[in-house]
Write a protein that holds these residues in place. Sequence first.
Motif, PDB file in Angstrom:
ATOM      1  N   LEU A  33       0.839  -1.197   0.000  1.00 37.07           N
ATOM      2  CA  LEU A  33       0.000   0.000   0.000  1.00 37.07           C
ATOM      3  C   LEU A  33       0.874   1.247   0.000  1.00 37.07           C
ATOM      4  CD1 LEU A  33      -2.860   1.342   0.368  1.00 37.07           C
ATOM      5  CD2 LEU A  33      -2.311   1.372   2.804  1.00 37.07           C
ATOM      6  N   LYS A  34       1.931   1.218   0.806  1.00 37.28           N
ATOM      7  CA  LYS A  34       2.831   2.374   0.889  1.00 37.28           C
ATOM      8  C   LYS A  34       3.480   2.654  -0.465  1.00 37.28           C
ATOM      9  CE  LYS A  34       6.570   4.297   3.718  1.00 37.28           C
ATOM     10  NZ  LYS A  34       7.333   4.846   2.604  1.00 37.28           N
ATOM     11  N   SER A  35       3.889   1.590  -1.158  1.00 38.37           N
ATOM     12  CA  SER A  35       4.535   1.796  -2.461  1.00 38.37           C
ATOM     13  C   SER A  35       3.557   2.368  -3.477  1.00 38.37           C
ATOM     14  CB  SER A  35       5.132   0.479  -2.971  1.00 38.37           C
ATOM     15  OG  SER A  35       4.116  -0.427  -3.346  1.00 38.37           O
ATOM     16  N   ILE A  36       2.271   2.008  -3.338  1.00 37.37           N
ATOM     17  CA  ILE A  36       1.254   2.559  -4.242  1.00 37.37           C
ATOM     18  C   ILE A  36       1.018   4.035  -3.939  1.00 37.37           C
ATOM     19  CG2 ILE A  36      -1.197   2.508  -4.826  1.00 37.37           C
ATOM     20  CD1 ILE A  36      -1.136  -0.500  -4.483  1.00 37.37           C
ATOM     21  N   CYS A  37       0.863   4.337  -2.654  1.00 41.56           N
ATOM     22  CA  CYS A  37       0.566   5.714  -2.260  1.00 41.56           C
ATOM     23  C   CYS A  37       1.743   6.654  -2.510  1.00 41.56           C
ATOM     24  CB  CYS A  37       0.166   5.758  -0.786  1.00 41.56           C
ATOM     25  SG  CYS A  37      -1.366   4.873  -0.448  1.00 41.56           S
ATOM     26  N   ASP A  38       2.959   6.122  -2.383  1.00 38.88           N
ATOM     27  CA  ASP A  38       4.149   6.941  -2.632  1.00 38.88           C
ATOM     28  C   ASP A  38       4.513   6.992  -4.108  1.00 38.88           C
ATOM     29  OD1 ASP A  38       4.223   7.232   0.061  1.00 38.88           O
ATOM     30  OD2 ASP A  38       5.889   5.848   0.413  1.00 38.88           O
ATOM     31  N   ALA A  39       3.746   6.271  -4.924  1.00 41.98           N
ATOM     32  CA  ALA A  39       4.009   6.201  -6.370  1.00 41.98           C
ATOM     33  C   ALA A  39       5.407   5.655  -6.655  1.00 41.98           C
ATOM     34  CB  ALA A  39       3.834   7.571  -7.025  1.00 41.98           C
ATOM     35  N   THR A  40       5.865   4.723  -5.793  1.00 42.85           N
ATOM     36  CA  THR A  40       7.190   4.127  -6.001  1.00 42.85           C
ATOM     37  C   THR A  40       7.095   2.734  -6.607  1.00 42.85           C
ATOM     38  OG1 THR A  40       7.175   3.305  -3.712  1.00 42.85           O
ATOM     39  CG2 THR A  40       8.255   5.429  -4.129  1.00 42.85           C
ATOM     40  N   THR A  41       5.875   2.213  -6.746  1.00 43.01           N
ATOM     41  CA  THR A  41       5.739   0.896  -7.336  1.00 43.01           C
ATOM     42  C   THR A  41       5.951   0.956  -8.840  1.00 43.01           C
ATOM     43  OG1 THR A  41       4.262  -0.992  -7.676  1.00 43.01           O
ATOM     44  CG2 THR A  41       3.230   1.163  -7.564  1.00 43.01           C
ATOM     45  N   ARG A  42       6.675  -0.028  -9.365  1.00 41.30           N
ATOM     46  CA  ARG A  42       6.941  -0.084 -10.801  1.00 41.30           C
ATOM     47  C   ARG A  42       6.158  -1.218 -11.465  1.00 41.30           C
ATOM     48  NH1 ARG A  42      13.557   0.779 -11.030  1.00 41.30           N
ATOM     49  NH2 ARG A  42      13.576   2.809  -9.973  1.00 41.30           N
ATOM     50  N   VAL A  43       5.291  -1.849 -10.684  1.00 43.53           N
ATOM     51  CA  VAL A  43       4.595  -3.018 -11.208  1.00 43.53           C
ATOM     52  C   VAL A  43       3.191  -2.691 -11.709  1.00 43.53           C
ATOM     53  CG1 VAL A  43       5.895  -4.630  -9.786  1.00 43.53           C
ATOM     54  CG2 VAL A  43       3.794  -3.645  -8.889  1.00 43.53           C
ATOM     55  N   MET A  44       2.748  -1.443 -11.520  1.00 47.09           N
ATOM     56  CA  MET A  44       1.449  -1.023 -12.031  1.00 47.09           C
ATOM     57  C   MET A  44       1.615   0.310 -12.738  1.00 47.09           C
ATOM     58  SD  MET A  44      -1.122  -1.876  -8.831  1.00 47.09           S
ATOM     59  CE  MET A  44      -2.577  -1.235  -9.662  1.00 47.09           C
ATOM     60  N   SER A  45       0.860   0.510 -13.785  1.00 49.21           N
ATOM     61  CA  SER A  45       0.938   1.787 -14.498  1.00 49.21           C
ATOM     62  C   SER A  45       0.359   2.892 -13.621  1.00 49.21           C
ATOM     63  CB  SER A  45       0.170   1.707 -15.808  1.00 49.21           C
ATOM     64  OG  SER A  45      -1.225   1.679 -15.564  1.00 49.21           O
ATOM     65  N   ALA A  46       0.788   4.111 -13.863  1.00 43.65           N
ATOM     66  CA  ALA A  46       0.312   5.254 -13.084  1.00 43.65           C
ATOM     67  C   ALA A  46      -1.203   5.407 -13.210  1.00 43.65           C
ATOM     68  CB  ALA A  46       1.022   6.527 -13.533  1.00 43.65           C
TER      69      ALA A  46
END
Length: 268
Positions: free
Chosen positions: A120-133
Motif C-alpha cells: 500500500l505504501k509503495s502505491i501511495c508513494d508512487a514508487t511501485t513499478r509493477v502497475m501503471s500510473a
Amino acid sequence: MEPTSITSKSPISLIPAEILNMILRYAMRSETSVHLELFVQLGHRLQDVCDAKITEHSQQDFSEILRTDVKRWFLSRTGSTQGEHYQDWLLINATCRGFRKWGKKAFFSEKVFVIRPAFLKSICDATTRVMSAANVAIARRRIQHVIVPLAVVGMGGQFITLPRYHALPSLRSLSLQYSCTNARVLSHLMPPGPNRYPVPKELETLLREIGLRVDQLQLDLEMDEKSNESDWRPPRGSNYTDSLTKHVYPCLRAFSFIKAREATRIRP
C-alpha cells in the motif's frame, strides 16, 4: 459529471452507460479475493508468454486478438488463484475504450483486494513499478474492500500502520487477517471465509486513538484456525481476545500515548 453514453463505434455503445455500469459491477463480484501483488506478478508472467510467442511469429501477424487468446490459454493452465480475476481484467481491456473505462472502475470497486501495508505504501508513494500510473490512480480512487494480511511476528507494529489505508478514499470495509507466520508468504493467504470475528470494543477504541476512522468502516478479524501458530490461534468459542491482549494492545497503547504527547507539545 459522468457521461450518460459511451462514445464508440462498438455495438456496446448502444447500451446506456448507467446500465452497462450496473452489469459490469455485478459481473466483477467474486467470492475469491484479488491479491494485488500476485495479480500483478501473474500479469508479468503473461507478458513473458506473449513475448515468447511473438518471437515465433512476425510482429505484424501477432495481432492484439491473438495476444489475448494466448493469455487466456495460459490462464486456463496456470494454477494461480488470480486466474479468474485476470480473465475479468482481459475482458474489460480487450474491448472498446468506453467499456474499458467503466470496466476498470467496476473491477476495482467491486472486488475484494488483499493489500499488504508495505505494498500500500509503495502505491501511495508512487514508487511501485509493477502497475501503471493510470491503473494506480483508478485503484486508489475506487477500491472499497480490503483484506490486510498480518504476520504474527511484530503484529502490534503492523496494527499501527492501519490508518494508512485511509489513503483509499472509497474504503468501506477492512478485514484484518492472521494467515501465516510471515505476511510476505503470499501463497499461505486464505480466502475470505467464515472464520470472521467481531472486533472487540477495546480494539476499536485503541484503533480510533491511533487515527483509524473505525466509525466509517466495516471492520472485522479473519483468523486462520488451522494456523501452526498455536499462540495466536483463536480458541474455540468467543474468548479469542487473549491473543489481542498479549500481542497487540500494549503496542497500540504505547503508540497512542506517544501520539497524544506529541499533539500536546505542538499545540499552541
